[in-house]
Write an enzyme that holds these catalytic residues in place. Structure first.
Site: not given
Ligand code: UDP
Length: 316
Positions: A145, A92, A57, A149
């Site tokens: 992470y 990502t 992506v 996020k």
């Protein structure tokens, strides 16, 4: 609807894709199979309205996809996976989210991003409500992470403020069910695998830390409701099951289900492992009319059955 779903061959993504396809939508999944599974792609391939674009992506879309809705779920999500693919996880959730938001802006598509309870880090406030800003170690082992996020949430909200893109941010709490990968390191596949193979269950730390476990079909129901819901626009919403268990209570539940004593061995607690976690789902109840329906025991029973069946297939 024409739907673009990133991470569509992952655990949650594949359940979401299957539900959307069954409801008659056309679903194009983007997946690079970093942590997604070919077996999930095969299941989805049975639907004529499913299309797969195999790519990262973070790269520009290789093919044009006309879409009304974008669900952006791509990302490693288990601690073992995001440690193994730390830089990929950071990219990502930053570059990948940016690319998907640009697609949403250009096509005036509705955009939903999968965020996480990890945005709250090791929380000082309990249960966690969406207006709590969190307690995150920005450079710790989970930061690839947590922080990516949080960036993903920030850039999503900025597309709403700057461009008026129709966005919603969903914070998923621990989710479990069939199609979790056996080796993803999370408590559900780890302990079910150990229990079925007659091995001791590995408890990290003293087992007094808590989590709240949401069965995947409940989560998928919440995600779809959020996408339809006009009032969810530019909102951040927790999705999770508010029933809270210590790790030791989780072990007891497994013992009850299997009706046999299970040996436990203790291992060190991973660094920055949150001490407790439980969603406040007042906002999801109010805006989406949503609430989980599957109790842990029932969800674990279903998950265990699936693991038994697929372990049998793998062995034969
Ligand atoms: N855990 C455990 N044994 C295992 C796997 C996990 O005791 O075999 C603990 C882990 O330390 C954490 C909780 O279970 O406190 C949930 O871990 P998981 O990796 O499933 O998800 P997390 O919420 O930490 O992302």
């Amino acid at each position: 609807m024409n739907i673009l779903l990133t991470g569509g061959c992952g655990f949650i993504g594949s359940h979401l894709a299957e539900r959307l396809l069954a409801e008659g939508h056309a679903v194009t999944c983007i997946d690079n199979f970093l942590t997604g599974s070919r077996a999930n792609a095969e299941i989805l391939g049975r639907f004529p309205a499913f299309r797969l674009i195999e790519q990262d992506v973070c790269e520009p879309l290789r093919e044009r996809v006309d879409c009304d809705w974008i669900f952006h779920l791509a990302s490693p999500a288990s601690p073992v996976h995001y440690r193994r693919f730390a830089v990929e996880t950071l990219l990502t959730n930053s570059q990948g989210t940016y690319r998907m938001l640009e697609t949403a802006r250009q096509q005036r598509a509705r955009f939903l991003v999968a965020s996480t309870s990890e945005s709250y880090g090791d929380p000082d406030i309990h249960p966690q409500r969406e207006d709590y800003w969190g307690h995150v170690n920005p450079v710790g082992e989970r930061s690839c992470y947590d922080e990516s996020k949080r960036f993903s949430e920030a850039i999503t909200m900025e597309y709403w403020r700057t461009h008026g893109t129709d966005v919603r941010v969903m914070r998923f709490f621990n989710t479990y069910g069939p199609r979790m990968q056996r080796d993803d390191g999370r408590i559900v596949p780890n302990m079910i695998g150990q229990a079925l193979l007659g091995k001791p269950l590995t408890v990290y730390g003293d087992g007094m830390q808590t989590r709240s476990f949401c069965y995947v079909s409940d989560l998928v129901d919440g995600i779809i409701r959020a996408m339809w819901c006009e009032e969810a626009k530019a909102e951040v919403i927790n999705l999770g099951n508010p029933d809270e268990f210590t790790v030791m209570e989780f072990v007891e539940t497994l013992k009850r289900l299997l009706e046999k004593p299970l040996e436990v061995i203790y291992k060190p607690l991973p660094s920055d492992d949150p001490r407790r976690r439980k969603p406040d789902i007042g906002k999801a109840r109010r805006l989406l009319g949503w609430e989980p329906t599957i109790k842990l025991e029932e969800g674990l029973h279903r998950t265990m059955k699936w693991f038994e069946e697929t372990m049998g297939e793998a062995a034969s």
